[in-house]
Design a protein around this motif. Structure first.
Motif, PDB file in Angstrom:
ATOM      1  N   GLY A   9      52.673   4.916 -42.854  1.00 41.39           N
ATOM      2  CA  GLY A   9      53.300   4.496 -44.088  1.00 41.39           C
ATOM      3  C   GLY A   9      52.775   3.149 -44.510  1.00 41.39           C
ATOM      4  N   SER A  10      53.159   2.743 -45.708  1.00 40.15           N
ATOM      5  CA  SER A  10      52.706   1.444 -46.199  1.00 40.15           C
ATOM      6  C   SER A  10      53.642   0.948 -47.287  1.00 40.15           C
ATOM      7  N   CYS A  11      53.441  -0.310 -47.629  1.00 40.53           N
ATOM      8  CA  CYS A  11      54.133  -0.874 -48.778  1.00 40.53           C
ATOM      9  C   CYS A  11      53.523  -0.283 -50.041  1.00 40.53           C
ATOM     10  N   PHE A  12      53.962  -0.725 -51.189  1.00 40.07           N
ATOM     11  CA  PHE A  12      53.510  -0.208 -52.485  1.00 40.07           C
ATOM     12  C   PHE A  12      52.003  -0.384 -52.698  1.00 40.07           C
ATOM     13  N   CYS A  13      51.444  -1.546 -52.295  1.00 41.51           N
ATOM     14  CA  CYS A  13      50.015  -1.812 -52.532  1.00 41.51           C
ATOM     15  C   CYS A  13      49.133  -1.439 -51.341  1.00 41.51           C
ATOM     16  N   GLY A  14      49.723  -1.188 -50.174  1.00 38.10           N
ATOM     17  CA  GLY A  14      48.950  -0.815 -48.990  1.00 38.10           C
ATOM     18  C   GLY A  14      48.543  -1.979 -48.112  1.00 38.10           C
ATOM     19  N   ALA A  15      48.886  -3.215 -48.478  1.00 36.79           N
ATOM     20  CA  ALA A  15      48.523  -4.378 -47.660  1.00 36.79           C
ATOM     21  C   ALA A  15      49.209  -4.351 -46.302  1.00 36.79           C
ATOM     22  N   VAL A  16      50.443  -3.838 -46.259  1.00 41.88           N
ATOM     23  CA  VAL A  16      51.176  -3.694 -45.003  1.00 41.88           C
ATOM     24  C   VAL A  16      51.208  -2.212 -44.671  1.00 41.88           C
ATOM     25  N   GLN A  17      50.757  -1.886 -43.460  1.00 44.69           N
ATOM     26  CA  GLN A  17      50.763  -0.500 -43.016  1.00 44.69           C
ATOM     27  C   GLN A  17      51.501  -0.405 -41.690  1.00 44.69           C
ATOM     28  N   LEU A  18      52.081   0.771 -41.459  1.00 46.64           N
ATOM     29  CA  LEU A  18      52.853   0.969 -40.233  1.00 46.64           C
ATOM     30  C   LEU A  18      52.757   2.401 -39.778  1.00 46.64           C
ATOM     31  N   ILE A  56      53.788  -2.049 -36.768  1.00 44.93           N
ATOM     32  CA  ILE A  56      53.053  -2.571 -37.922  1.00 44.93           C
ATOM     33  C   ILE A  56      51.586  -2.585 -37.510  1.00 44.93           C
ATOM     34  N   THR A  57      50.757  -1.836 -38.216  1.00 41.57           N
ATOM     35  CA  THR A  57      49.348  -1.693 -37.835  1.00 41.57           C
ATOM     36  C   THR A  57      48.420  -2.569 -38.662  1.00 41.57           C
ATOM     37  N   GLN A  58      48.924  -3.062 -39.777  1.00 43.69           N
ATOM     38  CA  GLN A  58      48.099  -3.930 -40.631  1.00 43.69           C
ATOM     39  C   GLN A  58      49.023  -4.784 -41.499  1.00 43.69           C
ATOM     40  N   GLY A  59      48.661  -6.045 -41.666  1.00 43.60           N
ATOM     41  CA  GLY A  59      49.346  -6.905 -42.621  1.00 43.60           C
ATOM     42  C   GLY A  59      50.630  -7.546 -42.151  1.00 43.60           C
ATOM     43  N   ALA A  60      50.848  -7.655 -40.849  1.00 47.37           N
ATOM     44  CA  ALA A  60      52.088  -8.269 -40.343  1.00 47.37           C
ATOM     45  C   ALA A  60      52.303  -9.664 -40.920  1.00 47.37           C
ATOM     46  N   GLU A  61      51.212 -10.395 -41.132  1.00 41.55           N
ATOM     47  CA  GLU A  61      51.315 -11.750 -41.684  1.00 41.55           C
ATOM     48  C   GLU A  61      51.737 -11.735 -43.152  1.00 41.55           C
ATOM     49  N   ASN A  62      51.729 -10.575 -43.761  1.00 41.61           N
ATOM     50  CA  ASN A  62      52.059 -10.434 -45.176  1.00 41.61           C
ATOM     51  C   ASN A  62      53.503  -9.949 -45.389  1.00 41.61           C
ATOM     52  N   ILE A  63      54.295  -9.962 -44.322  1.00 41.58           N
ATOM     53  CA  ILE A  63      55.667  -9.467 -44.405  1.00 41.58           C
ATOM     54  C   ILE A  63      56.633 -10.627 -44.589  1.00 41.58           C
ATOM     55  N   GLY A  64      57.457 -10.524 -45.619  1.00 38.18           N
ATOM     56  CA  GLY A  64      58.541 -11.470 -45.840  1.00 38.18           C
ATOM     57  C   GLY A  64      59.831 -10.893 -45.302  1.00 38.18           C
ATOM     58  N   THR A  65      60.788 -11.770 -44.977  1.00 39.71           N
ATOM     59  CA  THR A  65      62.068 -11.345 -44.409  1.00 39.71           C
ATOM     60  C   THR A  65      63.213 -12.040 -45.119  1.00 39.71           C
ATOM     61  N   LYS A  75      62.768  -6.419 -44.881  1.00 39.95           N
ATOM     62  CA  LYS A  75      61.351  -6.796 -44.871  1.00 39.95           C
ATOM     63  C   LYS A  75      60.643  -6.216 -46.086  1.00 39.95           C
ATOM     64  N   TRP A  76      59.732  -7.020 -46.659  1.00 41.03           N
ATOM     65  CA  TRP A  76      58.971  -6.577 -47.822  1.00 41.03           C
ATOM     66  C   TRP A  76      57.571  -7.168 -47.775  1.00 41.03           C
ATOM     67  N   CYS A  77      56.682  -6.618 -48.591  1.00 43.70           N
ATOM     68  CA  CYS A  77      55.308  -7.099 -48.691  1.00 43.70           C
ATOM     69  C   CYS A  77      55.274  -8.303 -49.627  1.00 43.70           C
TER      70      CYS A  77
END
Length: 144
Positions: A9-18, A56-65, A75-77
Motif C-alpha cells: 500500500g501507499s499514501c496518495f502520492c506513493g512517497a510512503v509505501q508499506l 514501512i518499506t519506503q518514505g518513513a522519514e516522510n511520515i507526520g504524526t 500518520k500521514w504523508c
C-alpha cells in the motif's frame, strides 16, 4: 517457510509505501467523530493489525504524526497529506486504512462506535455501541 500473504500500500502520492502481512485482527467500519473528521467522510473503513505485521518499506522519514489522544497516533504523508495509518498503543494494534491497501480483500464484520453514526448503514453486520470487550469496550450491540 511462511505462507503469509503480503499486500502493499501507499499514501496518495506513493512517497510512503508499506506492506501488511498475515491476517488482520479485525476489519470493519468506524463511525466515531474523530475518524469521521480525520477521514473527511461519514465512516472510515479500518483493518487492524499487530504492529509487527505492518512494515514501512519506503518514505518513513516522510511520515507526520498527530496524537489528539494517547489512544490514537494518526500518520500521514508530509508530501501529499495522504492518510496512511493510525497506531493504537493501548490496544496494541495498528489501523491501516482499507483504501491504502487496495489489493487486500477487505471484508467488514463489525461497525464500531455506531452510537456516533451520522450515516445509518443497513448491511446486516454487527453494530457496536463502542468497541468489542476484548479491545476495551462494552461490546454492547445496538440497532442499525
Amino acid at each position: 517457510m511462511s505462507n503469509k500473504q503480503t499486500h502493499t500500500g501507499s499514501c496518495f502520492c506513493g512517497a510512503v509505501q508499506l506492506t501488511v502481512s498475515g491476517d488482520p485482527a479485525a476489519m470493519g467500519y468506524c463511525h466515531c467523530e474523530s475518524c469521521r473528521r480525520w477521514s473527511a467522510g461519514p465512516v472510515n473503513a479500518f483493518t487492524l493489525w499487530k504492529p509487527e505485521s505492518v512494515n514501512i518499506t519506503q518514505g518513513a522519514e516522510n511520515i507526520g504524526t498527530y496524537a489528539k489522544t494517547p489512544q490514537s497516533h494518526r500518520k500521514w504523508c508530509k508530501t501529499c497529506g495522504g492518510h496512511i495509518l493510525t497506531e493504537h498503543p493501548s490496544m496494541g494494534l495498528t489501523d491501516v486504512y482499507a483504501a491504502v491497501i487496495p489489493s487486500f480483500p477487505f471484508i467488514a464484520d463489525v461497525h464500531v462506535h455506531y452510537q456516533e453514526a451520522v450515516l445509518r448503514i443497513h448491511d446486516g453486520i454487527t453494530k457496536l455501541k463502542d468497541v468489542p470487550e476484548e479491545m476495551g469496550g462494552s461490546g454492547e450491540r445496538i440497532g442499525g
